[in-house]
Design a protein around this motif. Structure first.
Motif, short mmCIF file in Angstrom:
data_model
loop_
_atom_site.label_atom_id
_atom_site.label_comp_id
_atom_site.label_asym_id
_atom_site.label_seq_id
_atom_site.Cartn_x
_atom_site.Cartn_y
_atom_site.Cartn_z
N PRO A 4 -68.21 28.28 -6.43
CA PRO A 4 -67.39 28.53 -7.75
C PRO A 4 -67.51 30.21 -7.80
CG PRO A 4 -69.66 27.78 -8.04
CD PRO A 4 -69.52 27.59 -6.56
N ALA A 48 -59.74 26.32 -13.98
CA ALA A 48 -61.16 26.43 -13.99
C ALA A 48 -61.76 26.29 -13.01
CB ALA A 48 -61.89 25.44 -15.12
N GLY A 49 -61.13 26.20 -11.87
CA GLY A 49 -61.82 26.07 -10.42
C GLY A 49 -62.04 24.91 -9.88
N PRO A 95 -62.70 22.32 -19.09
CA PRO A 95 -63.34 23.22 -18.34
C PRO A 95 -64.63 23.60 -18.18
CG PRO A 95 -61.07 23.99 -19.21
CD PRO A 95 -61.40 22.81 -20.01
N ARG A 96 -65.18 23.36 -19.43
CA ARG A 96 -66.48 23.59 -19.65
C ARG A 96 -67.42 22.46 -19.08
NH1 ARG A 96 -70.74 21.56 -22.71
NH2 ARG A 96 -69.49 20.32 -24.24
N LEU A 156 -66.43 20.75 -16.57
CA LEU A 156 -66.44 21.11 -15.01
C LEU A 156 -67.30 22.01 -14.57
CD1 LEU A 156 -64.57 20.46 -12.18
CD2 LEU A 156 -63.32 22.51 -12.76
N LYS A 157 -67.37 23.20 -15.36
CA LYS A 157 -68.40 24.33 -14.96
C LYS A 157 -69.84 24.00 -15.18
CE LYS A 157 -64.87 27.65 -15.64
NZ LYS A 157 -64.27 28.76 -16.54
N THR A 158 -69.99 22.86 -15.88
CA THR A 158 -71.40 22.51 -16.03
C THR A 158 -72.04 21.87 -14.68
OG1 THR A 158 -71.05 22.04 -18.36
CG2 THR A 158 -72.89 20.87 -17.39
N ARG A 170 -65.80 20.17 -8.62
CA ARG A 170 -65.89 21.78 -8.63
C ARG A 170 -65.86 22.40 -7.43
NH1 ARG A 170 -71.05 24.88 -11.31
NH2 ARG A 170 -70.00 26.82 -11.43
N ASP A 173 -80.18 25.56 -15.14
CA ASP A 173 -79.21 25.16 -13.73
C ASP A 173 -79.92 24.24 -12.97
OD1 ASP A 173 -77.71 27.30 -14.31
OD2 ASP A 173 -78.43 28.80 -13.08
N ARG A 216 -78.55 20.90 -13.87
CA ARG A 216 -76.98 20.47 -13.65
C ARG A 216 -76.73 19.10 -12.94
NH1 ARG A 216 -73.39 24.81 -14.55
NH2 ARG A 216 -74.33 26.90 -15.14
N PRO A 250 -72.48 23.27 -8.00
CA PRO A 250 -71.41 23.42 -7.22
C PRO A 250 -70.74 22.15 -6.24
CG PRO A 250 -72.67 25.45 -7.07
CD PRO A 250 -73.34 24.44 -7.91
#
Length: 271
Positions: A269, A184-185, A120-121, A123-125, A265, A96, A99, A128
């Motif tokens: 999240p 994906a947010g 999506p992966r 974006l979530k990587t 993002r 984390d 990131r 926030p």
């Protein structure tokens, strides 16, 4: 498939046409002071250096699978860029704390499959509130690319290239990416296409030189020897001369469509 090394010199022959979309994408990134910026598929590092110039205090990392391209990037690099050789399909930050605030990718993700999961992966990587900015060529239904498949299907190499011939276009229409990112947010999404009217000197032959350093590579890598590769390219060039007639001054107009997405993002999240 045989390994076909990337050629920095061939790729940079059309450096202006390749860099312009990247800089236009970079200009739309809505971040003032990212702490960490990652350029996936950085190649020779032109976009990476531009990111470094825009955010001189950020930690900037360029990731690419090609040692040849990274060697050129290191020669031309500004100080302070961390160049890493890695498979961009498998890239992930080391925990984390690592990131990024911004992931850039210019003309690279179309080489990877399964965009339902990939986009999506990525974006979530992000941290926030971080931003994913991607440019991909969406020219695969134009003669520059469809003629590659036509040559492949019509020649003695058709069997060896059957899976490439049958493969769908690697980049989907914009709506598909909008749905993936919003699901994906993504808190905000800037999505557009530009059809660049590229004028190349050298006539239709220049289009073969342009695709020869990129789109043609996986096809030629499958062929058994230099004679087969030369025959394939000769057929392709002949078809290009019909599809792209020269302009009065001998140059050629090479329309090239590119898809852009800049997604932020959510700062809060879920999941």
């Amino acid at each position: 498939m045989a390994h076909e090394p990337w050629s920095p010199d061939a790729y940079l022959t059309f450096a202006d046409h390749r860099l312009r979309p990247a800089l236009e994408m970079l200009a739309r990134v809505p971040l003032d002071a990212p702490v960490c910026v990652v350029d996936l598929g950085c190649g020779t590092g032109a976009l990476t250096r531009a990111a470094r110039a825009r955010w001189p205090t950020a930690r900037v990392i360029g990731v690419d699978s090609s040692a040849e391209m990274l060697d050129r990037a290191r020669v031309e690099a500004s100080d302070g860029i961390d160049w890493r050789e890695a498979d961009i399909a498998a890239w992930t930050p080391a925990g984390d704390a690592a990131r990024p605030d911004l992931i850039l990718s210019n003309a690279a993700l179309h080489w990877l499959g399964d965009h339902d999961r990939l986009i999506p992966r990525l974006l979530k990587t992000l941290r926030p509130g971080g931003v994913l900015a991607v440019q991909m060529p969406r020219n695969h239904d134009r003669p520059s690319h469809t003629l590659i498949k036509a040559v492949a299907a019509d020649g003695p190499w058709a069997g060896a290239l059957a899976d490439l011939i049958a493969a769908p276009n690697p980049v989907d229409p914009p709506e598909a990416y909008a749905r993936r990112l919003l699901a994906a947010g993504a808190e905000s999404l800037d999505l557009w296409e530009t059809d660049y009217q590229q004028r190349l000197t050298g006539g239709p032959e220049a289009i073969a030189d342009f695709t020869g350093s990129t789109a043609l590579r996986p096809w030629l890598a499958r062929l058994p020897d230099d004679a087969a590769r030369a025959a394939f390219v000769a057929d392709y060039r002949a078809r290009l001369r019909v599809a792209y007639p020269p302009l009065p001054d001998g140059s050629v107009l090479f329309p090239f469509r590119r898809l852009f997405l800049v997604a932020r993002r959510s700062a809060t999240p879920q999941g």
